[in-house]
Design a protein around this motif. Sequence first.
Motif, PDB file in Angstrom:
ATOM      1  N   VAL A 240       0.846  -1.190   0.000  1.00 47.43           N
ATOM      2  CA  VAL A 240       0.000   0.000   0.000  1.00 47.43           C
ATOM      3  C   VAL A 240       0.884   1.244   0.000  1.00 47.43           C
ATOM      4  O   VAL A 240       2.072   1.182   0.327  1.00 47.43           O
ATOM      5  CB  VAL A 240      -0.936   0.052   1.227  1.00 47.43           C
ATOM      6  N   CYS A 241       0.300   2.364  -0.374  1.00 44.04           N
ATOM      7  CA  CYS A 241       0.979   3.648  -0.230  1.00 44.04           C
ATOM      8  C   CYS A 241      -0.005   4.637   0.383  1.00 44.04           C
ATOM      9  O   CYS A 241      -1.208   4.338   0.493  1.00 44.04           O
ATOM     10  CB  CYS A 241       1.532   4.152  -1.562  1.00 44.04           C
TER      11      CYS A 241
ATOM     12  N   VAL B 285       4.353  -0.808   3.489  1.00 44.05           N
ATOM     13  CA  VAL B 285       3.981   0.531   3.041  1.00 44.05           C
ATOM     14  C   VAL B 285       5.094   1.070   2.146  1.00 44.05           C
ATOM     15  O   VAL B 285       6.246   1.204   2.576  1.00 44.05           O
ATOM     16  CB  VAL B 285       3.738   1.476   4.228  1.00 44.05           C
ATOM     17  N   ASN B 286       4.739   1.376   0.916  1.00 44.44           N
ATOM     18  CA  ASN B 286       5.717   1.780  -0.085  1.00 44.44           C
ATOM     19  C   ASN B 286       5.678   3.289  -0.319  1.00 44.44           C
ATOM     20  O   ASN B 286       4.672   3.952  -0.087  1.00 44.44           O
ATOM     21  CB  ASN B 286       5.441   1.044  -1.399  1.00 44.44           C
ATOM     22  N   MET B 287       6.790   3.807  -0.793  1.00 40.57           N
ATOM     23  CA  MET B 287       6.923   5.205  -1.214  1.00 40.57           C
ATOM     24  C   MET B 287       6.569   6.191  -0.087  1.00 40.57           C
ATOM     25  O   MET B 287       5.820   7.138  -0.271  1.00 40.57           O
ATOM     26  CB  MET B 287       6.069   5.475  -2.461  1.00 40.57           C
ATOM     27  N   VAL B 288       7.124   5.946   1.098  1.00 41.10           N
ATOM     28  CA  VAL B 288       6.864   6.834   2.228  1.00 41.10           C
ATOM     29  C   VAL B 288       7.898   7.956   2.281  1.00 41.10           C
ATOM     30  O   VAL B 288       9.016   7.829   1.776  1.00 41.10           O
ATOM     31  CB  VAL B 288       6.883   6.064   3.564  1.00 41.10           C
ATOM     32  N   GLN B 289       7.514   9.068   2.905  1.00 42.17           N
ATOM     33  CA  GLN B 289       8.442  10.174   3.124  1.00 42.17           C
ATOM     34  C   GLN B 289       9.229   9.974   4.410  1.00 42.17           C
ATOM     35  O   GLN B 289      10.301  10.559   4.592  1.00 42.17           O
ATOM     36  CB  GLN B 289       7.676  11.498   3.181  1.00 42.17           C
ATOM     37  N   SER B 290       8.682   9.154   5.322  1.00 43.70           N
ATOM     38  CA  SER B 290       9.366   8.858   6.582  1.00 43.70           C
ATOM     39  C   SER B 290       8.878   7.519   7.102  1.00 43.70           C
ATOM     40  O   SER B 290       7.790   7.048   6.731  1.00 43.70           O
ATOM     41  CB  SER B 290       9.086   9.944   7.624  1.00 43.70           C
ATOM     42  N   VAL B 291       9.660   6.904   7.972  1.00 40.87           N
ATOM     43  CA  VAL B 291       9.260   5.633   8.574  1.00 40.87           C
ATOM     44  C   VAL B 291       7.985   5.818   9.387  1.00 40.87           C
ATOM     45  O   VAL B 291       7.096   4.959   9.394  1.00 40.87           O
ATOM     46  CB  VAL B 291      10.396   5.077   9.457  1.00 40.87           C
ATOM     47  N   GLN B 292       7.883   6.953  10.069  1.00 40.33           N
ATOM     48  CA  GLN B 292       6.694   7.221  10.885  1.00 40.33           C
ATOM     49  C   GLN B 292       5.435   7.259  10.043  1.00 40.33           C
ATOM     50  O   GLN B 292       4.373   6.810  10.476  1.00 40.33           O
ATOM     51  CB  GLN B 292       6.860   8.549  11.631  1.00 40.33           C
ATOM     52  N   GLN B 293       5.544   7.794   8.832  1.00 41.61           N
ATOM     53  CA  GLN B 293       4.392   7.822   7.928  1.00 41.61           C
ATOM     54  C   GLN B 293       3.891   6.409   7.663  1.00 41.61           C
ATOM     55  O   GLN B 293       2.682   6.164   7.621  1.00 41.61           O
ATOM     56  CB  GLN B 293       4.768   8.503   6.615  1.00 41.61           C
ATOM     57  N   GLY B 294       4.815   5.475   7.484  1.00 39.39           N
ATOM     58  CA  GLY B 294       4.436   4.085   7.260  1.00 39.39           C
ATOM     59  C   GLY B 294       3.747   3.475   8.469  1.00 39.39           C
ATOM     60  O   GLY B 294       2.738   2.775   8.334  1.00 39.39           O
TER      61      GLY B 294
ATOM     62  N   PRO C 149      11.132   3.847   1.369  1.00 41.49           N
ATOM     63  CA  PRO C 149      10.988   5.277   1.081  1.00 41.49           C
ATOM     64  C   PRO C 149      10.823   5.551  -0.401  1.00 41.49           C
ATOM     65  O   PRO C 149      11.193   4.736  -1.250  1.00 41.49           O
ATOM     66  CB  PRO C 149      12.299   5.869   1.606  1.00 41.49           C
ATOM     67  N   TYR C 150      10.260   6.712  -0.698  1.00 38.15           N
ATOM     68  CA  TYR C 150      10.135   7.120  -2.094  1.00 38.15           C
ATOM     69  C   TYR C 150      11.509   7.498  -2.637  1.00 38.15           C
ATOM     70  O   TYR C 150      12.268   8.222  -2.007  1.00 38.15           O
ATOM     71  CB  TYR C 150       9.195   8.319  -2.233  1.00 38.15           C
ATOM     72  N   ASP C 151      11.836   6.979  -3.817  1.00 36.13           N
ATOM     73  CA  ASP C 151      13.062   7.340  -4.526  1.00 36.13           C
ATOM     74  C   ASP C 151      12.696   7.599  -5.976  1.00 36.13           C
ATOM     75  O   ASP C 151      11.719   7.059  -6.486  1.00 36.13           O
ATOM     76  CB  ASP C 151      14.107   6.218  -4.456  1.00 36.13           C
ATOM     77  N   ASP C 152      13.493   8.410  -6.656  1.00 37.27           N
ATOM     78  CA  ASP C 152      13.213   8.720  -8.049  1.00 37.27           C
ATOM     79  C   ASP C 152      13.138   7.476  -8.918  1.00 37.27           C
ATOM     80  O   ASP C 152      12.378   7.419  -9.884  1.00 37.27           O
ATOM     81  CB  ASP C 152      14.283   9.661  -8.623  1.00 37.27           C
ATOM     82  N   TYR C 153      13.918   6.442  -8.578  1.00 36.84           N
ATOM     83  CA  TYR C 153      13.978   5.261  -9.440  1.00 36.84           C
ATOM     84  C   TYR C 153      12.628   4.556  -9.523  1.00 36.84           C
ATOM     85  O   TYR C 153      12.323   3.872 -10.501  1.00 36.84           O
ATOM     86  CB  TYR C 153      15.041   4.270  -8.928  1.00 36.84           C
ATOM     87  N   VAL C 154      11.793   4.750  -8.474  1.00 39.01           N
ATOM     88  CA  VAL C 154      10.509   4.048  -8.437  1.00 39.01           C
ATOM     89  C   VAL C 154       9.657   4.384  -9.643  1.00 39.01           C
ATOM     90  O   VAL C 154       8.947   3.556 -10.180  1.00 39.01           O
ATOM     91  CB  VAL C 154       9.750   4.403  -7.128  1.00 39.01           C
TER      92      VAL C 154
ATOM     93  N   GLY D 229      23.302   1.397  -1.851  1.00 33.76           N
ATOM     94  CA  GLY D 229      23.436   1.974  -0.524  1.00 33.76           C
ATOM     95  C   GLY D 229      22.408   3.031  -0.208  1.00 33.76           C
ATOM     96  O   GLY D 229      22.443   3.645   0.865  1.00 33.76           O
ATOM     97  N   SER D 230      21.459   3.281  -1.122  1.00 34.64           N
ATOM     98  CA  SER D 230      20.419   4.275  -0.888  1.00 34.64           C
ATOM     99  C   SER D 230      19.461   3.778   0.190  1.00 34.64           C
ATOM    100  O   SER D 230      19.475   2.614   0.595  1.00 34.64           O
ATOM    101  CB  SER D 230      19.642   4.543  -2.172  1.00 34.64           C
ATOM    102  N   ARG D 231      18.575   4.669   0.609  1.00 37.49           N
ATOM    103  CA  ARG D 231      17.582   4.281   1.618  1.00 37.49           C
ATOM    104  C   ARG D 231      16.685   3.162   1.096  1.00 37.49           C
ATOM    105  O   ARG D 231      16.312   2.255   1.848  1.00 37.49           O
ATOM    106  CB  ARG D 231      16.738   5.496   2.014  1.00 37.49           C
ATOM    107  N   SER D 232      16.334   3.227  -0.191  1.00 35.81           N
ATOM    108  CA  SER D 232      15.492   2.172  -0.768  1.00 35.81           C
ATOM    109  C   SER D 232      16.232   0.843  -0.816  1.00 35.81           C
ATOM    110  O   SER D 232      15.673  -0.214  -0.485  1.00 35.81           O
ATOM    111  CB  SER D 232      15.041   2.571  -2.173  1.00 35.81           C
ATOM    112  N   ASP D 233      17.478   0.879  -1.229  1.00 33.05           N
ATOM    113  CA  ASP D 233      18.288  -0.333  -1.294  1.00 33.05           C
ATOM    114  C   ASP D 233      18.359  -0.987   0.082  1.00 33.05           C
ATOM    115  O   ASP D 233      18.135  -2.191   0.242  1.00 33.05           O
ATOM    116  CB  ASP D 233      19.682   0.015  -1.815  1.00 33.05           C
TER     117      ASP D 233
END
Length: 297
Positions: free
Chosen positions: A163-164, A193-202, A228-233, A249-253
Amino acid sequence: MYMAEASMDQAEGMRRISQPKPVRVIAVASGKGGVGKTNVSVNLGLALSGQGKQVMLLDADLGLGNVDVLLGVHPVHNLSHVISGERTLEEVIVEGPAGLQIVPAASGIKRMAELSPEEHVGLVRAFSELNNNLDVLIIDTAAGISDSVITLTRAAQEVLVVVCDEPASITDAYALIKVLNQEHGINKFHVMVNMVQSVQQGHDLFAKMLKVTDKFLDVTLDFTGTVPYDDYVGKSSPGQGAAADADPGSRSDLAFKKLAQAVDKWPMPITATGDLAFFVERLVQSEADQWLVENVS
């Protein structure tokens, strides 16, 4: 003494043949499109492969699959050739990054999205004939609550709902969980929870879903984590689907590697008796139950 030891070794070998290694079967689903479900399926598969697991990814979005596009692989054959009898399932499998084995869907072929129940059964039954020594089978289902989604999620051991933080995503994810629970008896779901701006949002989004399901449904929700949301998504060009390659090494990775670690710690269902036979048996039963519902009043 030598003969006794040889007999013991032979007996142990026979036991291993008759009791093949269990395979964890995970259906990745979502209530609606656009939530990054396929990206989750791909990156979870890559992360598990990177941790030494033998992983197969089935692109089960029949007719609109794009796993091959995200990974930049170019399959010559796909599931439509298995359905037609031109190729065996083993012949259409392609190898992706990190040794991930991919069963490509037939993108853009309307016929593949309209398989009969018998064809669905025949397609997945072919998995029981594979010789792959798998640890995990990930099924990237279509968005929504189509017959193929219901069939495949019922046959899987685990259902991971993506979900997002959008009203439509939350509403449709709840609808998916409700149908699978009330009409098909599934009572445990993993939620990511996908494409979040913060862990708390999830965490906040999961808490909202949990409040509603606890009130209206008899289900258990397991919070699997956030990505987290990343441009690659949002990229759709070939080869841009792997977080580890797009931005190592990104947050998404790191989030997908953490997700893979969490999945690996899920208890193996006691009904997982070996290779893919269990999955096939459940799929056949699921199709039989669905036929009875539709044809017997």
